[in-house]
Design an enzyme around this catalytic site. Structure first.
Site, PDB file in Angstrom:
ATOM      1  N   PHE A 125      24.176  11.607  24.478  1.00 14.82           N
ATOM      2  CA  PHE A 125      24.189  11.427  22.896  1.00 14.82           C
ATOM      3  C   PHE A 125      25.557  10.758  22.559  1.00 14.82           C
ATOM      4  CE2 PHE A 125      22.274  10.703  18.497  1.00 14.82           C
ATOM      5  CZ  PHE A 125      21.387   9.777  18.732  1.00 14.82           C
ATOM      6  N   ALA A 126      25.744   9.293  22.041  1.00 16.04           N
ATOM      7  CA  ALA A 126      27.254   9.562  21.485  1.00 16.04           C
ATOM      8  C   ALA A 126      26.936   8.146  20.065  1.00 16.04           C
ATOM      9  CB  ALA A 126      28.448   9.021  22.191  1.00 16.04           C
ATOM     10  N   LEU A 127      26.995   8.572  19.382  1.00 15.81           N
ATOM     11  CA  LEU A 127      26.959   8.173  17.892  1.00 15.81           C
ATOM     12  C   LEU A 127      28.182   8.032  17.420  1.00 15.81           C
ATOM     13  CD1 LEU A 127      25.321   6.498  15.786  1.00 15.81           C
ATOM     14  CD2 LEU A 127      23.998   8.673  14.864  1.00 15.81           C
TER      15      LEU A 127
ATOM     16  N   SER B  57      28.451  11.813   9.229  1.00 15.10           N
ATOM     17  CA  SER B  57      27.074  11.032   8.521  1.00 15.10           C
ATOM     18  C   SER B  57      27.447   9.714   8.202  1.00 15.10           C
ATOM     19  CB  SER B  57      27.025  11.910   7.379  1.00 15.10           C
ATOM     20  OG  SER B  57      27.108  13.877   7.331  1.00 15.10           O
TER      21      SER B  57
ATOM     22  N   ILE C  68      30.209  15.223  21.629  1.00 10.37           N
ATOM     23  CA  ILE C  68      29.277  14.985  22.181  1.00 10.37           C
ATOM     24  C   ILE C  68      28.685  15.940  23.258  1.00 10.37           C
ATOM     25  CG2 ILE C  68      28.620  12.956  23.723  1.00 10.37           C
ATOM     26  CD1 ILE C  68      29.652  11.954  20.954  1.00 10.37           C
TER      27      ILE C  68
ATOM     28  N   ARG D 104      16.077  17.041  15.479  1.00 11.59           N
ATOM     29  CA  ARG D 104      16.009  17.484  14.801  1.00 11.59           C
ATOM     30  C   ARG D 104      15.412  19.137  14.546  1.00 11.59           C
ATOM     31  NH1 ARG D 104      18.079  12.156  10.055  1.00 11.59           N
ATOM     32  NH2 ARG D 104      20.025  13.037  10.989  1.00 11.59           N
TER      33      ARG D 104
ATOM     34  N   GLY E 260      25.966  47.861  11.460  1.00 11.93           N
ATOM     35  CA  GLY E 260      26.894  47.751  10.521  1.00 11.93           C
ATOM     36  C   GLY E 260      28.313  47.444  11.537  1.00 11.93           C
TER      37      GLY E 260
ATOM     38  N   GLU F 147      23.382  17.197  14.102  1.00 13.35           N
ATOM     39  CA  GLU F 147      22.477  15.844  13.842  1.00 13.35           C
ATOM     40  C   GLU F 147      22.354  15.605  13.180  1.00 13.35           C
ATOM     41  OE1 GLU F 147      19.870  16.022  17.326  1.00 13.35           O
ATOM     42  OE2 GLU F 147      21.191  16.183  18.797  1.00 13.35           O
TER      43      GLU F 147
HETATM   44  C1  LIG Z   1      22.816   9.929   6.100  1.00 14.74           C
HETATM   45  C2  LIG Z   1      21.311   8.087   5.960  1.00 14.74           C
HETATM   46  C3  LIG Z   1      20.382   8.924   6.669  1.00 14.74           C
HETATM   47  C4  LIG Z   1      21.369   7.117   6.063  1.00 14.74           C
HETATM   48  O1  LIG Z   1      20.619   6.442   6.024  1.00 14.74           O
HETATM   49  P1  LIG Z   1      20.563   4.456   6.030  1.00 14.74           P
HETATM   50  O2  LIG Z   1      20.172   4.290   4.651  1.00 14.74           O
HETATM   51  O3  LIG Z   1      22.024   4.042   6.588  1.00 14.74           O
HETATM   52  O4  LIG Z   1      19.473   4.282   6.572  1.00 14.74           O
HETATM   53  P2  LIG Z   1      18.152   3.976   6.739  1.00 14.74           P
HETATM   54  O5  LIG Z   1      18.429   2.191   5.459  1.00 14.74           O
HETATM   55  O6  LIG Z   1      18.192   4.868   5.657  1.00 14.74           O
HETATM   56  O7  LIG Z   1      17.397   2.893   8.023  1.00 14.74           O
HETATM   57  C5  LIG Z   1      18.477   2.207   8.751  1.00 14.74           C
HETATM   58  C6  LIG Z   1      16.866   1.221   9.753  1.00 14.74           C
HETATM   59  O8  LIG Z   1      16.756   2.062  11.289  1.00 14.74           O
HETATM   60  C7  LIG Z   1      14.962   2.554  10.447  1.00 14.74           C
HETATM   61  N1  LIG Z   1      15.064   4.075  10.498  1.00 14.74           N
HETATM   62  C8  LIG Z   1      15.397   5.048   9.576  1.00 14.74           C
HETATM   63  N2  LIG Z   1      15.015   6.347   9.942  1.00 14.74           N
HETATM   64  C9  LIG Z   1      13.756   5.769  11.384  1.00 14.74           C
HETATM   65  C10 LIG Z   1      12.838   6.520  11.834  1.00 14.74           C
HETATM   66  N3  LIG Z   1      12.979   7.694  11.503  1.00 14.74           N
HETATM   67  N4  LIG Z   1      11.926   5.911  12.576  1.00 14.74           N
HETATM   68  C11 LIG Z   1      11.843   4.819  12.427  1.00 14.74           C
HETATM   69  N5  LIG Z   1      13.201   3.700  12.231  1.00 14.74           N
HETATM   70  C12 LIG Z   1      13.840   4.528  11.036  1.00 14.74           C
HETATM   71  C13 LIG Z   1      14.825   1.866   8.434  1.00 14.74           C
HETATM   72  O9  LIG Z   1      13.100   1.719   8.685  1.00 14.74           O
HETATM   73  C14 LIG Z   1      16.068   0.953   8.834  1.00 14.74           C
HETATM   74  O10 LIG Z   1      15.247  -0.413   9.455  1.00 14.74           O
HETATM   75  P3  LIG Z   1      15.026  -1.123   8.652  1.00 14.74           P
HETATM   76  O11 LIG Z   1      16.637  -2.034   8.590  1.00 14.74           O
HETATM   77  O12 LIG Z   1      14.630  -1.540   7.612  1.00 14.74           O
HETATM   78  O13 LIG Z   1      14.327  -2.439   9.568  1.00 14.74           O
HETATM   79  C15 LIG Z   1      21.933   8.201   8.373  1.00 14.74           C
HETATM   80  O14 LIG Z   1      22.925   7.545   8.315  1.00 14.74           O
HETATM   81  C16 LIG Z   1      21.594   9.639   8.797  1.00 14.74           C
HETATM   82  O15 LIG Z   1      20.913   9.923   8.724  1.00 14.74           O
HETATM   83  N6  LIG Z   1      22.913   9.880   9.392  1.00 14.74           N
HETATM   84  C17 LIG Z   1      23.644  11.150  10.143  1.00 14.74           C
HETATM   85  C18 LIG Z   1      23.801  10.819  11.716  1.00 14.74           C
HETATM   86  C19 LIG Z   1      23.310  12.198  12.119  1.00 14.74           C
HETATM   87  O16 LIG Z   1      22.784  12.468  12.330  1.00 14.74           O
HETATM   88  N7  LIG Z   1      24.849  12.266  13.203  1.00 14.74           N
HETATM   89  C20 LIG Z   1      24.697  13.235  14.193  1.00 14.74           C
HETATM   90  C21 LIG Z   1      24.202  12.633  15.584  1.00 14.74           C
HETATM   91  S1  LIG Z   1      24.944  13.321  16.537  1.00 14.74           S
HETATM   92  C22 LIG Z   1      25.756  12.942  17.864  1.00 14.74           C
HETATM   93  O17 LIG Z   1      26.159  11.709  17.473  1.00 14.74           O
HETATM   94  C23 LIG Z   1      26.469  14.253  18.768  1.00 14.74           C
HETATM   95  C24 LIG Z   1      25.767  13.600  19.861  1.00 14.74           C
HETATM   96  S2  LIG Z   1      24.743  15.304  20.061  1.00 14.74           S
HETATM   97  O18 LIG Z   1      25.347  15.981  20.648  1.00 14.74           O
HETATM   98  O19 LIG Z   1      23.559  14.576  19.414  1.00 14.74           O
END
Ligand SMILES: CC(C)(COP(=O)(O)OP(=O)(O)OC[C@H]1O[C@@H](n2cnc3c(N)ncnc32)[C@H](O)[C@@H]1OP(=O)(O)O)[C@@H](O)C(=O)NCCC(=O)NCCSC(=O)CCS(=O)O
Length: 378
Positions: free
Chosen positions: A121-123, A130, A155, A241, A337, A361
């Site tokens: 997964f690549a976000l 964050s 990733i 998570r 220890g 995550e």
């Molecule tokens: C910090 C944040 C929580 C901020 O979030 P935002 O305020 O930018 O976003 P929202 O407005 O809350 O949501 C946008 C959109 O998505 C919908 N939404 C949100 N959560 C859910 C859910 N659980 N289920 C369904 N829908 C959801 C929400 O309703 C909004 O939709 P509408 O626009 O209203 O239609 C956020 O940016 C955040 O969590 N940041 C952390 C990111 C993170 O965890 N990154 C690590 C990724 S891991 C990776 O890439 C490495 C690879 S790995 O090996 O895994």
């Protein structure tokens, strides 16, 4: 939570597998910074590679509680392997399960849940973790393809994985609503593993920087519709998570078990150290914390199994379990220890492996954003 018969069987089966096949080899895998490829086939044989996928596409349909129990056991054997398994079973194939069309499920999901293809997964990008909607990676439509350019950071399985869910901006004027999700086979020309992280722990699991260089992806690999990518990412991070929280319980429990065994054997001032109240109470506190975290994890997972909202509960479980696990692993070192600091015993590895769980995550701080929003806004 009281486990049912099926859940107990799964937990015991995975516990036996983890103790026989994983724990004795974890140090060697760490030294090699790699897993033996057959370990994934062995986990597939046990149904662990498609735990939340339905039987009709080859999944084992064990569900999120079963997955949490399995991840606890695998993590007690090796934290690194549990990360790869958690990513695969949550953010790896979850987006295709939830948002994929029939063709995508047949072509990409079926081999993933069969354990023939490993998911990643690549976000995250180098400048943004964050603040996940601030992506720079671009996807531009070109006929019946999209062309992706950009860099992804940290990733898990970026090197050994086969199928990557990638997020990229298709419409830069729309912020989060201009992000789209793509299914990317990692053998696509232009998919470049540009570097691997040298980490404090979880060394057997690769953590890669990936560059997309004019990488052409068929338009049919777009997941959902254009602009749905951010929603797809956030909704799948929820199960990711719960997975990370499960791992934390596993590593902390392994550290606790090791500390209990050592405290029964090590003698000081004429008696085993577990008979000294300072150590006995420390063990009691550690056990209480592990138990509390496990209940939070299983509660969030059971909500997910019941298809009920669990955004807040998943974040609570992750922040609590990951911070608990660092404390418990540190306390385990204290019980040992000086030997606890030595690689002769396992507890220093648990401590190193578990530290990242407060970061990947979604950091603890991000979990608190999610929890506080739910608490304040209902
Ligand atoms: C910090 C944040 C929580 C901020 O979030 P935002 O305020 O930018 O976003 P929202 O407005 O809350 O949501 C946008 C959109 O998505 C919908 N939404 C949100 N959560 C859910 C859910 N659980 N289920 C369904 N829908 C959801 C929400 O309703 C909004 O939709 P509408 O626009 O209203 O239609 C956020 O940016 C955040 O969590 N940041 C952390 C990111 C993170 O965890 N990154 C690590 C990724 S891991 C990776 O890439 C490495 C690879 S790995 O090996 O895994």
């Amino acid at each position: 939570m009281i486990l049912n018969e099926e859940q107990t069987l799964i937990r015991d089966m995975v516990r036996n597998f983890a103790q026989d096949r994983i724990a004795p080899n974890a140090r060697e895998w760490e030294a090699n910074e790699a897993f033996p490829p057959e370990i994934f086939a062995e986990m597939a044989e046990l149904g662990l590679m498609g735990m939340v996928a339905p039987a009709e596409i080859g999944g084992s349909e064990i569900g999120y509680v079963g997955l949490a129990l399995a991840l606890e056991e695998i993590a007690a054997g090796d934290g690194a392997l549990s990360t790869v398994l958690s990513v695969h079973n949550s953010v790896g194939y979850g987006p295709i399960l939830k948002f994929g069309n029939n063709e995508q499920k047949e072509k990409f999901l079926a081999p993933m849940v069969a354990g023939e293809k490993l998911g990643c997964f690549a976000l995250t990008e180098p400048h943004t973790g964050s603040d996940a909607s601030a992506l720079k990676c671009r996807a531009k439509r070109d006929g019946d393809h999209y062309v992706l350019n950009g860099t992804k950071q940290f990733i898990t399985s970026g090197k050994i994985g086969d199928t990557l869910i990638a997020f990229a901006v298709t419409d830069p004027d729309k912020g989060g609503k201009g992000i789209s999700a793509f299914i990317v086979p990692t053998d696509t020309p232009g998919y470049i593993v540009s570097s691997l992280e040298h980490k404090m722990g979880q060394k057997a699991s690769d953590t890669a920087q990936i560059v997309f260089e004019d990488m052409r992806i068929p338009a049919e690999n777009l997941l959902g519709e254009e602009g749905m990518g951010y929603k797809i990412a956030l909704s799948n991070l929820e199960s990711g998570r719960i997975g990370i929280a499960s791992q934390c319980v596993g590593m902390a429990r392994a550290a606790l078990d090791a500390a209990v065994e050592y405290a029964k054997e090590r003698v000081a001032f004429g008696k085993p150290i577990c008979e000294h109240q300072a150590i006995a109470f420390k063990l009691a506190d550690m056990a209480t914390q592990v138990h509390a975290a496990r209940q939070m994890v299983l509660h969030a997972a059971s909500l997910k199994d019941a298809d009920q909202p669990c955004l807040k509960e998943a974040s609570m479980a992750k922040v609590f379990a990951s911070e608990m696990a660092e404390r418990v692993c540190s306390d385990a070192i204290q019980v040992f220890g000086g030997y606890g600091y030595s690689s002769e015993f396992p507890v220093e590895k648990y401590y190193r492996d578990v530290r990242i769980c407060q970061i990947y995550e979604g950091t603890s701080e991000v979990q608190k954003i999610v929890i506080s929003r739910a608490v304040i806004n209902g």
